[in-house]
Write a protein that holds these residues in place. Structure first.
Motif, mmCIF file in Angstrom:
data_model
loop_
_atom_site.group_PDB
_atom_site.id
_atom_site.type_symbol
_atom_site.label_atom_id
_atom_site.label_comp_id
_atom_site.label_asym_id
_atom_site.label_seq_id
_atom_site.Cartn_x
_atom_site.Cartn_y
_atom_site.Cartn_z
ATOM 1 N N ARG A 1 -33.545 -84.873 28.825
ATOM 2 C CA ARG A 1 -32.401 -85.639 29.336
ATOM 3 C C ARG A 1 -32.046 -86.781 28.372
ATOM 4 O O ARG A 1 -31.450 -87.770 28.763
ATOM 5 N N ARG A 2 -32.418 -86.606 27.093
ATOM 6 C CA ARG A 2 -32.212 -87.675 26.126
ATOM 7 C C ARG A 2 -30.864 -87.602 25.423
ATOM 8 O O ARG A 2 -30.491 -88.504 24.687
ATOM 9 N N PHE B 1 -26.176 -87.216 28.963
ATOM 10 C CA PHE B 1 -26.849 -87.576 30.211
ATOM 11 C C PHE B 1 -26.801 -89.084 30.463
ATOM 12 O O PHE B 1 -27.029 -89.534 31.580
ATOM 13 N N ASN C 1 -22.089 -86.060 35.808
ATOM 14 C CA ASN C 1 -22.430 -85.459 34.520
ATOM 15 C C ASN C 1 -23.708 -84.627 34.572
ATOM 16 O O ASN C 1 -23.815 -83.602 33.904
ATOM 17 N N HIS C 2 -24.686 -85.032 35.365
ATOM 18 C CA HIS C 2 -25.923 -84.255 35.456
ATOM 19 C C HIS C 2 -25.656 -82.895 36.106
ATOM 20 O O HIS C 2 -26.164 -81.863 35.635
ATOM 21 N N MET D 1 -23.790 -80.769 33.425
ATOM 22 C CA MET D 1 -24.632 -80.252 32.348
ATOM 23 C C MET D 1 -25.528 -79.120 32.848
ATOM 24 O O MET D 1 -25.740 -78.112 32.156
ATOM 25 N N ASP D 2 -26.060 -79.260 34.059
ATOM 26 C CA ASP D 2 -26.899 -78.203 34.618
ATOM 27 C C ASP D 2 -26.070 -76.949 34.909
ATOM 28 O O ASP D 2 -26.528 -75.815 34.675
ATOM 29 N N GLN E 1 -29.257 -94.943 25.562
ATOM 30 C CA GLN E 1 -28.989 -93.895 24.590
ATOM 31 C C GLN E 1 -27.883 -94.358 23.656
ATOM 32 O O GLN E 1 -27.124 -95.280 23.976
#
Length: 378
Positions: free
Chosen positions: A37-38, A42, A155-156, A159-160, A295
């Motif tokens: 998740r870097r 994310f 967003n999570h 992305m999944d 990040q």
């Protein structure tokens, strides 16, 4: 065609899904692990707020954001898994001591509205107007701005869902496998027909102008907070946002530090973000801190995105800065158009930069001559 994508961040996943759906064979190489998740994708609130961002962004970004608001609905509809999306507008509030900065912010938005009349018009609210949109907010703020039509997504979840879609479309995924454009000779026998470099800061060795801009985000679980739309608080150092997600979760962020440092969130940033959230709604005092994320976002010298050619069949996409989710749909469609016929009407209409490796902007005629795909079969 056989297409290789470097990087499984937001752009890499969107392009892989779009191209795989149309029958191409996709291979994706990602330096990180599958469960990492870097990635910068994310560490984002995924707000789709072109007018709000116009206070700090060029008109090119604003136009791309307008395009993206509509396009996201189509992209999400193509996914098998649900992704939270809402378009209830953005609220902007401020404390009395920051009234001068709020006035300047409003003037910047008004100036953008004159240049881009297709944007919704901001609306000034008093305490009663704030309460009508967000009950209880008028008790803490005497004035605010409402920016209609702006949105956000999770967003999570996205992305999944994109990862699940790539797997279903039989995209060949290679995790913990760092690759660079120099590892391939696109168009040659036994090589991919195209290489698309979407590695973000991983492309720094080939793109020295890239730099990192650090962002820090706090995820809170606050089921007693009733905010239903993204709310921005004018702050002496930067506008702080609170983005509500589903089931009582909120993302608080907006720190912006010129640094490649990806160490944990600083005490100063944490105190500022949490204090700001508390002043918007004291119920945040009982929230639970779920996650602290820091990040770096890949950024080019002028803070604008760019697509550039490393060769006739190799494209690099980078520099999405803090606007990744806002402009990603436009950037995806620009790349698809360039691959399809060697030019992008979308890039030309929005003044999105398409350049060669030396940084020179490429004319449509030059792009057509560089791209033999339209004339010869893969």
């Amino acid at each position: 065609m056989n297409i290789t994508i470097l990087g499984a961040g937001l752009m890499g996943r969107l392009l892989a899904c779009s191209l795989a759906r149309t029958g191409h064979s996709l291979t994706v190489y990602e330096a990180a692990a599958a469960d990492s998740r870097r990635a910068a994708a994310f560490a984002a609130a995924a707000m789709l707020a072109p007018l709000a961002e116009s206070a700090v962004a060029e008109d090119t970004v604003v136009r791309m954001g307008q395009y993206g608001l509509t396009r996201w609905l189509e992209l999400i509809a193509e996914l098998d898994a649900p992704v939270f999306f809402q378009q209830q507008g953005t609220l902007v509030v401020w404390h009395r001591q920051d009234a001068a900065e709020a006035q300047r912010f409003g003037q910047l938005l008004a100036a953008t509205g004159k240049r881009l009349p297709s944007l919704p018009t901001q609306k000034t609210l008093d305490a009663a107007g704030l309460d009508q949109l967000e009950p209880g907010l008028g008790a803490h703020f005497a004035q605010g701005l409402y920016l209609p039509g702006e949105g956000q997504l999770d967003n999570h979840q996205l992305m999944d869902a994109l990862l699940a879609q790539m797997q279903r479309l039989q995209v060949s995924l290679h995790w913990n496998t760092a690759r660079s454009p120099g590892d391939f000779a696109p168009g040659q026998t036994g090589q991919p027909d195209w290489v698309l470099d979407c590695r973000g800061l991983g492309a720094q060795p080939q793109w020295p102008g890239l730099r990192g801009v650090r962002g820090e985000i706090i995820t809170l679980h606050a089921p007693n907070v009733t905010l239903s739309r993204p709310t921005r608080l004018i702050h002496p150092r930067y506008p702080i946002y609170i983005a509500p997600k589903q089931d009582g979760y909120f993302l608080v962020g907006a720190t912006e530090i010129e640094s490649d440092d990806t160490s944990p969130v600083s005490v100063r940033s944490c105190l500022e973000l949490l204090s700001a959230a508390y002043t918007v709604d004291p119920a945040f005092g009982e929230a639970r801190i779920v996650e602290l994320v820091a990040q770096c976002r890949p950024t080019l010298p002028d803070n604008l995105p760019e697509v550039r050619y490393l060769g006739a069949r190799c494209l690099q996409v980078n520099g999405l800065y803090r606007h990744g989710y806002l402009i990603a749909p436009a950037m995806v469609d620009v790349v698809l158009q360039l691959m399809d016929d060697g030019r992008s009407a979308l890039a030309e209409n929005m003044n999105c930069r398409v350049a060669d490796v030396a940084g020179a902007v490429i004319a449509s005629e030059a792009r057509q001559s560089m791209n033999p795909v339209a004339q010869e079969p893969a």
